[in-house]
Design an enzyme around this catalytic site. Sequence first.
Site, PDB file in Angstrom:
ATOM      1  N   SER A  78     -26.597 -11.375 -28.322  1.00 30.23           N
ATOM      2  CA  SER A  78     -27.157 -12.541 -27.659  1.00 30.23           C
ATOM      3  C   SER A  78     -26.398 -12.847 -26.364  1.00 30.23           C
ATOM      4  O   SER A  78     -26.356 -12.014 -25.465  1.00 30.23           O
ATOM      5  CB  SER A  78     -27.165 -13.713 -28.646  1.00 30.23           C
ATOM      6  N   GLU A 169     -38.775 -11.670 -31.254  1.00 27.50           N
ATOM      7  CA  GLU A 169     -37.664 -12.481 -30.754  1.00 27.50           C
ATOM      8  C   GLU A 169     -37.924 -13.042 -29.363  1.00 27.50           C
ATOM      9  O   GLU A 169     -38.577 -12.402 -28.537  1.00 27.50           O
ATOM     10  CB  GLU A 169     -36.379 -11.646 -30.707  1.00 27.50           C
TER      11      GLU A 169
END
Length: 186
Positions: A78, A169
Amino acid sequence: ENGSEVIFFIHGGGFSLGSARSHRHFTLRLAKATALGVRACDYPLSPEHRFPTALESIYAEFKRVSTTYEYVTVLGDSAGGNLSVALLHLLKQRGDTLPQKLCLISPLTDCSGEHLSDEARELCFSKEAVQAWPKIYCDDNERTDPLVSPIYGVFSGFPKTLIVVGKSETLLNDSQRLYNKLQASG
Protein backbone atom coordinates in the site's frame (compact mmCIF):
# COMPACT_ATOMS: atom_id res chain seq x y z
CA GLU A 1 18.29 -17.29 7.48
CA ASN A 2 20.63 -16.76 4.54
CA GLY A 3 23.30 -14.29 5.67
CA SER A 4 23.82 -12.80 2.22
CA GLU A 5 20.17 -12.16 1.31
CA VAL A 6 17.47 -10.13 3.02
CA ILE A 7 13.98 -8.76 2.45
CA PHE A 8 13.73 -5.05 3.27
CA PHE A 9 10.09 -4.49 4.22
CA ILE A 10 8.35 -1.10 4.18
CA HIS A 11 4.96 -1.22 5.87
CA GLY A 12 1.78 0.42 4.67
CA GLY A 13 -0.71 2.39 6.69
CA GLY A 14 -1.68 5.41 4.61
CA PHE A 15 1.59 7.17 5.53
CA SER A 16 0.17 7.75 9.03
CA LEU A 17 -0.30 4.37 10.70
CA GLY A 18 1.64 1.20 11.33
CA SER A 19 5.13 0.18 12.29
CA ALA A 20 7.53 -2.69 12.05
CA ARG A 21 5.88 -3.98 15.21
CA SER A 22 2.31 -3.75 13.87
CA HIS A 23 3.38 -5.83 10.85
CA ARG A 24 5.42 -8.31 12.88
CA HIS A 25 3.03 -11.23 12.33
CA PHE A 26 3.35 -10.74 8.57
CA THR A 27 7.14 -10.37 8.60
CA LEU A 28 7.61 -13.43 10.83
CA ARG A 29 5.49 -15.54 8.48
CA LEU A 30 7.39 -14.13 5.51
CA ALA A 31 10.75 -14.98 7.08
CA LYS A 32 9.59 -18.51 7.82
CA ALA A 33 8.14 -19.04 4.33
CA THR A 34 11.22 -17.71 2.52
CA ALA A 35 13.95 -18.82 4.96
CA LEU A 36 15.31 -15.27 4.63
CA GLY A 37 15.89 -12.50 7.08
CA VAL A 38 13.33 -9.70 6.99
CA ARG A 39 14.32 -6.22 8.05
CA ALA A 40 11.18 -4.19 8.66
CA CYS A 41 11.78 -0.48 8.37
CA ASP A 42 10.14 1.99 10.72
CA TYR A 43 9.79 5.51 9.43
CA PRO A 44 8.39 8.83 10.71
CA LEU A 45 4.63 9.03 10.17
CA SER A 46 2.38 11.79 8.86
CA PRO A 47 0.95 14.24 9.64
CA GLU A 48 3.73 15.14 12.09
CA HIS A 49 6.36 14.23 9.50
CA ARG A 50 5.53 15.23 5.94
CA PHE A 51 7.32 14.43 2.69
CA PRO A 52 10.30 13.87 2.32
CA THR A 53 10.95 12.88 5.96
CA ALA A 54 9.73 9.26 5.70
CA LEU A 55 11.49 8.66 2.39
CA GLU A 56 14.80 10.06 3.66
CA SER A 57 14.56 7.88 6.76
CA ILE A 58 13.87 4.79 4.62
CA TYR A 59 16.75 5.70 2.31
CA ALA A 60 19.17 5.90 5.25
CA GLU A 61 18.00 2.55 6.62
CA PHE A 62 18.20 0.91 3.20
CA LYS A 63 21.77 2.15 2.79
CA ARG A 64 22.68 0.56 6.16
CA VAL A 65 21.00 -2.75 5.27
CA SER A 66 22.45 -2.89 1.75
CA THR A 67 26.01 -2.64 3.08
CA THR A 68 25.40 -5.75 5.20
CA TYR A 69 23.68 -7.95 2.60
CA GLU A 70 24.72 -8.79 -0.95
CA TYR A 71 21.20 -9.42 -2.23
CA VAL A 72 18.28 -7.22 -1.17
CA THR A 73 14.64 -7.49 -2.13
CA VAL A 74 12.51 -4.45 -1.31
CA LEU A 75 8.93 -5.30 -0.36
CA GLY A 76 6.19 -2.80 0.40
CA ASP A 77 2.43 -2.83 0.81
CA SER A 78 0.00 0.00 0.00
CA ALA A 79 1.64 3.28 1.09
CA GLY A 80 4.71 1.16 1.83
CA GLY A 81 4.59 0.14 -1.84
CA ASN A 82 4.59 3.82 -2.74
CA LEU A 83 7.63 4.40 -0.54
CA SER A 84 9.33 1.31 -2.00
CA VAL A 85 9.08 2.57 -5.59
CA ALA A 86 9.95 6.11 -4.49
CA LEU A 87 13.02 4.68 -2.74
CA LEU A 88 14.21 3.17 -6.03
CA HIS A 89 13.70 6.49 -7.82
CA LEU A 90 15.72 8.22 -5.08
CA LEU A 91 18.49 5.62 -5.27
CA LYS A 92 18.67 6.16 -9.04
CA GLN A 93 18.76 9.97 -8.62
CA ARG A 94 21.66 9.68 -6.19
CA GLY A 95 23.57 7.13 -8.27
CA ASP A 96 23.22 4.36 -5.70
CA THR A 97 22.89 0.65 -6.39
CA LEU A 98 19.31 -0.57 -6.69
CA PRO A 99 18.03 -3.67 -4.90
CA GLN A 100 17.98 -6.88 -6.90
CA LYS A 101 14.21 -7.32 -6.71
CA LEU A 102 11.10 -5.31 -5.93
CA CYS A 103 7.86 -6.81 -4.62
CA LEU A 104 4.74 -4.71 -4.17
CA ILE A 105 1.42 -5.55 -2.57
CA SER A 106 -1.38 -3.21 -3.68
CA PRO A 107 0.92 -0.23 -4.07
CA LEU A 108 -0.31 3.36 -4.07
CA THR A 109 1.68 4.80 -6.96
CA ASP A 110 -0.22 7.98 -7.81
CA CYS A 111 -0.93 10.44 -5.00
CA SER A 112 -2.94 12.68 -7.32
CA GLY A 113 -5.85 10.30 -6.72
CA GLU A 114 -7.04 10.79 -10.29
CA HIS A 115 -6.69 7.19 -11.45
CA LEU A 116 -8.18 5.12 -8.64
CA SER A 117 -10.45 2.26 -9.62
CA ASP A 118 -14.06 3.47 -9.66
CA GLU A 119 -15.59 0.01 -9.76
CA ALA A 120 -13.64 -1.27 -6.76
CA ARG A 121 -15.47 -3.31 -4.17
CA GLU A 122 -12.77 -2.78 -1.60
CA LEU A 123 -13.50 -4.02 1.88
CA CYS A 124 -10.72 -2.12 3.65
CA PHE A 125 -10.25 1.22 1.91
CA SER A 126 -12.73 3.34 0.02
CA LYS A 127 -11.67 5.54 -2.86
CA GLU A 128 -12.27 8.56 -0.60
CA ALA A 129 -10.04 7.15 2.15
CA VAL A 130 -7.20 6.48 -0.29
CA GLN A 131 -7.56 9.99 -1.72
CA ALA A 132 -7.20 11.40 1.82
CA TRP A 133 -3.85 9.72 2.54
CA PRO A 134 -1.68 12.07 0.44
CA LYS A 135 -3.32 15.16 1.99
CA ILE A 136 -1.53 14.46 5.26
CA TYR A 137 1.69 13.28 3.58
CA CYS A 138 2.54 16.01 1.07
CA ASP A 139 1.57 19.39 -0.32
CA ASP A 140 -0.74 19.57 -3.32
CA ASN A 141 2.04 20.90 -5.58
CA GLU A 142 4.19 17.82 -4.80
CA ARG A 143 1.65 15.23 -5.90
CA THR A 144 3.21 14.56 -9.31
CA ASP A 145 6.79 14.49 -8.02
CA PRO A 146 8.09 10.94 -8.73
CA LEU A 147 9.28 10.74 -5.12
CA VAL A 148 5.67 11.29 -3.97
CA SER A 149 3.83 9.67 -6.89
CA PRO A 150 6.31 7.13 -8.25
CA ILE A 151 4.20 6.46 -11.36
CA TYR A 152 5.52 9.75 -12.78
CA GLY A 153 9.13 8.56 -12.64
CA VAL A 154 11.41 6.91 -15.18
CA PHE A 155 11.56 3.12 -14.80
CA SER A 156 14.55 2.21 -16.93
CA GLY A 157 17.00 0.09 -14.98
CA PHE A 158 14.43 -1.07 -12.42
CA PRO A 159 14.94 -4.59 -11.05
CA LYS A 160 12.64 -7.55 -11.58
CA THR A 161 9.33 -6.56 -10.03
CA LEU A 162 6.38 -8.54 -8.72
CA ILE A 163 3.10 -6.70 -8.19
CA VAL A 164 0.31 -8.38 -6.24
CA VAL A 165 -3.16 -6.80 -6.27
CA GLY A 166 -6.75 -7.99 -6.18
CA LYS A 167 -9.11 -7.33 -9.07
CA SER A 168 -11.62 -5.45 -6.90
CA GLU A 169 -9.18 -3.19 -5.05
CA THR A 170 -9.23 0.59 -5.04
CA LEU A 171 -5.52 0.54 -5.96
CA LEU A 172 -5.93 -1.83 -8.94
CA ASN A 173 -5.46 0.97 -11.51
CA ASP A 174 -2.28 2.11 -9.76
CA SER A 175 -0.88 -1.41 -10.03
CA GLN A 176 -1.91 -1.81 -13.66
CA ARG A 177 -0.41 1.55 -14.65
CA LEU A 178 2.83 0.67 -12.87
CA TYR A 179 2.96 -2.72 -14.59
CA ASN A 180 2.48 -1.03 -17.98
CA LYS A 181 5.25 1.50 -17.30
CA LEU A 182 7.64 -1.22 -16.17
CA GLN A 183 6.85 -3.30 -19.28
CA ALA A 184 7.37 -0.30 -21.56
CA SER A 185 10.75 0.48 -19.98
CA GLY A 186 12.00 -3.06 -20.57
